[in-house]
Design an enzyme around this catalytic site. Structure first.
Site, PDB file in Angstrom:
ATOM      1  N   PHE A   1     -16.008   1.140  -0.919  1.00 10.33           N
ATOM      2  CA  PHE A   1     -14.953   1.965  -1.505  1.00 10.33           C
ATOM      3  C   PHE A   1     -14.437   1.254  -2.753  1.00 10.33           C
ATOM      4  CE2 PHE A   1     -10.674   3.806  -1.856  1.00 10.33           C
ATOM      5  CZ  PHE A   1     -11.018   5.148  -1.865  1.00 10.33           C
TER       6      PHE A   1
ATOM      7  N   ASP B   1     -14.554  -4.453   6.008  1.00  8.03           N
ATOM      8  CA  ASP B   1     -13.559  -3.395   5.864  1.00  8.03           C
ATOM      9  C   ASP B   1     -13.878  -2.333   6.914  1.00  8.03           C
ATOM     10  OD1 ASP B   1     -12.142  -1.090   5.178  1.00  8.03           O
ATOM     11  OD2 ASP B   1     -12.290  -1.465   3.030  1.00  8.03           O
TER      12      ASP B   1
ATOM     13  N   TYR C   1      -4.403   5.303   8.498  1.00  7.13           N
ATOM     14  CA  TYR C   1      -4.058   6.722   8.317  1.00  7.13           C
ATOM     15  C   TYR C   1      -5.260   7.643   8.497  1.00  7.13           C
ATOM     16  CZ  TYR C   1      -5.273   5.286   3.506  1.00  7.13           C
ATOM     17  OH  TYR C   1      -5.877   4.740   2.403  1.00  7.13           O
ATOM     18  N   LYS C   2      -6.417   7.062   8.788  1.00  6.10           N
ATOM     19  CA  LYS C   2      -7.596   7.883   9.026  1.00  6.10           C
ATOM     20  C   LYS C   2      -7.715   8.144  10.531  1.00  6.10           C
ATOM     21  CE  LYS C   2      -9.911   5.874   4.968  1.00  6.10           C
ATOM     22  NZ  LYS C   2      -9.875   7.046   4.072  1.00  6.10           N
TER      23      LYS C   2
ATOM     24  N   ARG D   1     -17.725  16.436   2.568  1.00  4.82           N
ATOM     25  CA  ARG D   1     -17.575  15.464   3.644  1.00  4.82           C
ATOM     26  C   ARG D   1     -16.809  16.084   4.805  1.00  4.82           C
ATOM     27  NH1 ARG D   1     -14.429   9.726   2.636  1.00  4.82           N
ATOM     28  NH2 ARG D   1     -12.670  11.149   2.555  1.00  4.82           N
TER      29      ARG D   1
END
Lengths: 395, 395
Positions: free
Chosen positions: B111, B182, B207-208, B354
């Site tokens: 990312f 990560d 938050y995912k 996605r």
């Protein structure tokens, strides 16, 4: 509109809250906004809220609102992270601007985390920089051609003693140093015109006089003419010129936005945004004037009633922030006894009893009533009660 | 208990939410906790809540709960800040552990913010470090004796392609490099035993798949045996051994607490804490198994109905995280049309559609229903509608 504006806050009955300099109370508007951001925006809009509720520009919008309270132009204040992080960002950028100088000058009255962050940066860079601490009253005289950065907190967190921002900034610039002001105990407490001081950077937190809530995000101001020279040490995607292009190489945003780092804390930012509504109706000069009146009254009442307490704050209201501190050897226990009686101030090691005055929700009756309860606790030595001796995790 | 557990979440009717890999939906418990932390704790307890509501140990308590989900022992996970900040902390500490090496190795599937933070650190240190990017499939072969740190995201944010954590960590260690993982798209999506991999550091966001809410705080894991050698670049007061002693010199806490920085975001941490209650009743192996079943079904349904879409994720479920991605040239517009019809996924530049699969609140009916709507949008070229062409700020 006349002060106080108690109706804007949800403060418990039987509490005189003299700790808004540590954690501001809950604005009623923030209560409603909290419900809205959690249930409606997160709950119902879900990921769509980044656009629909415009979460994505919330940091900038809140930054502009803070800018209005500290004399900073639109676009010059970025919000997010914690004050410690913002100190690091300012300091790292400032050192890059003065590559031939090795000294960070601060004072022993600075809040420790500012000094710790400087230490951490110095160790990370590992090129022989030096954090030099002077006594607060000597700092202007210590600025010389070795100094890369002068980093100071405007209002001392323990005593409320204020630095002369204009004079020290001028001295720093005369010596060729970069100036960073920490406005933690300034923003929301008094008028400040940061752009006029010509300081390069200012940082601050929003959970004190701005009533943003526990752990509310911090802010950083950069003087607009130097933004192109500000190299972000913390080069996060939200500070990228095109965050959603997902490029592999960092290109900083052209504005103060380059000092944003990661995904913003949307819920806390929303609470802060709502808390800032309070300032739409209040003049900062009036706040300052009323705060000084309340503080004078409180000092007079406490000194008359409690000779055991020794004023630790400057007696001159013009040299003092929006708090009044007294030293008292048994200050910790005495403060616990006060809190037990609804007079909420706080204690700062080793012996400081600290009381914040915020005319948004305090009036003269509160000051006198607080002094009466302080007298009861001190004169009757209520603080001797064993239950007030045990130190809590957070003092 | 059987999956899904839709009753634990407040998801709007007529929405099939396939974007929990970007922002998890609102757990009902978090809704209640938000009300409690704002109105009762902040509002009524005020500053006293640091002790009474134990805000002060909230970061550690939440860290331990996350630790249980990623195979990390109690006390080894610190929470706060953003993932970008946690990447910086891990990377800065890792480079200090390998002073004679100059290469940070990552891959082009990482990312972007992880790469940007590395760039920022390299510029801050300014001693000739190099961020080297390999193709994801080549990364193990690129690890050599020049590499100080291998920094990778376990699950690719675009394709869902997974790295072999055990194999790459072993390769890094064999070459004498420090390993940073990560876990942004891993934590809460599948079982992971970070301590067993022997990696020195892991970071992640909440938050995912952990449903902590927009801008929820991040986490960092440090392998317990090396904590004494972890030098905090971001030396904030909350990482000090005695934060409230207000000492002028930094002394890091003995544990992972030294990676705390500033005042914690109490409201967001409380929401996250409540969101983690969901996991008390759910087995991560079951989650992974169900996610793979849902993903297989979805791939099969979409490929049968929409030959225009090309699978961008690994076909082998064992090599794929909890998302399914397709490339489609008009993917942005198509995704807007889907969202308009209640099928919420997201788009990643340049052409990736996605879809996240989270068996906590999705079942097979949802997968088939979503595929039907995708078919409608693609077969009928609904995406041609001009209203779906305009790019929003957040894509």
């Amino acid at each position: 509109m006349p002060l106080p504006r108690k109706e804007l806050f949800d403060i418990p009955r039987n509490v005189i809250y003299l700790d808004g300099n540590s954690l501001g109370p809950l604005p009623k508007g923030a209560m409603e906004r909290g419900q809205a951001v959690i249930c409606n925006e997160w709950g119902q809009q879900l990921i769509r809220a980044w656009n629909r509720a415009d979460w994505i520009s919330l940091p900038q919008r809140v930054g502009d609102r803070i800018g209005q309270l500290i004399g900073a132009p639109n676009g010059s204040v970025a919000t997010g992270d914690t004050l410690s992080i913002k100190v690091y960002q300012a300091l790292a950028a400032a050192l890059k601007m003065r590559p031939d100088r090795k000294v960070i000058l601060s004072d022993t009255g600075n809040f420790p985390t500012d000094l710790y962050m400087a230490e951490g940066l110095i160790r990370t860079i590992d090129k022989g920089h030096d954090l030099r601490l002077s006594a607060p009253e000597d700092v202007a005289g210590e600025i010389n051609a070795d100094v890369a950065v002068v980093m100071l907190t405007h209002v001392d967190y323990r005593t409320g003693r204020m630095h002369d921002m204009a004079a020290i900034t001028a001295a720093a610039h005369e010596a060729g140093a970069v100036m960073i002001w920490d406005l933690a105990h300034t923003a929301g407490a008094m008028p400040v015109e940061i752009a006029r001081t010509n300081a390069e950077f200012a940082v601050g937190c929003t959970y004190k006089y701005l009533n943003g809530g526990p752990g509310a995000p911090a802010f950083i101001y950069v003087r607009p003419d130097i933004i192109e020279n500000v190299e972000p040490a913390l080069a996060g995607w939200m500070g990228h010129d095109a965050p959603f292009a997902m490029e592999l190489v960092y290109r900083p945003a052209f504005s103060t936005e380059r000092l944003r780092v990661g995904t913003p804390p949307v819920v806390q930012l929303s609470l802060l945004d709502a808390a800032l509504d309070v300032w739409d109706q209040v003049d900062m000069n009036e706040i300052r004037h009323a705060s000084q009146e309340l503080s004078e009254l409180f000092i007079s009442e406490v000194e008359t009633r409690c000779p055991e307490l020794c004023l630790a704050s400057p007696r001159d209201g013009g040299m003092r922030g929006s708090q009044v501190s007294f030293t008292f050897e048994k200050g910790y226990a005495a403060m616990q006894a006060l809190i037990d009686r609804g007079v909420i101030g706080d204690f700062r090691s080793p012996d400081i009893m600290r009381f914040g005055f915020t005319p948004l929700y305090l009036d003269k009756h509160d000051c006198v009533a607080a002094a009466e309860i302080i007298e009861e606790v001190i004169s009757n030595e209520v603080w001797r009660d064993p239950k007030y001796q045990k130190k809590a995790k957070v003092t």
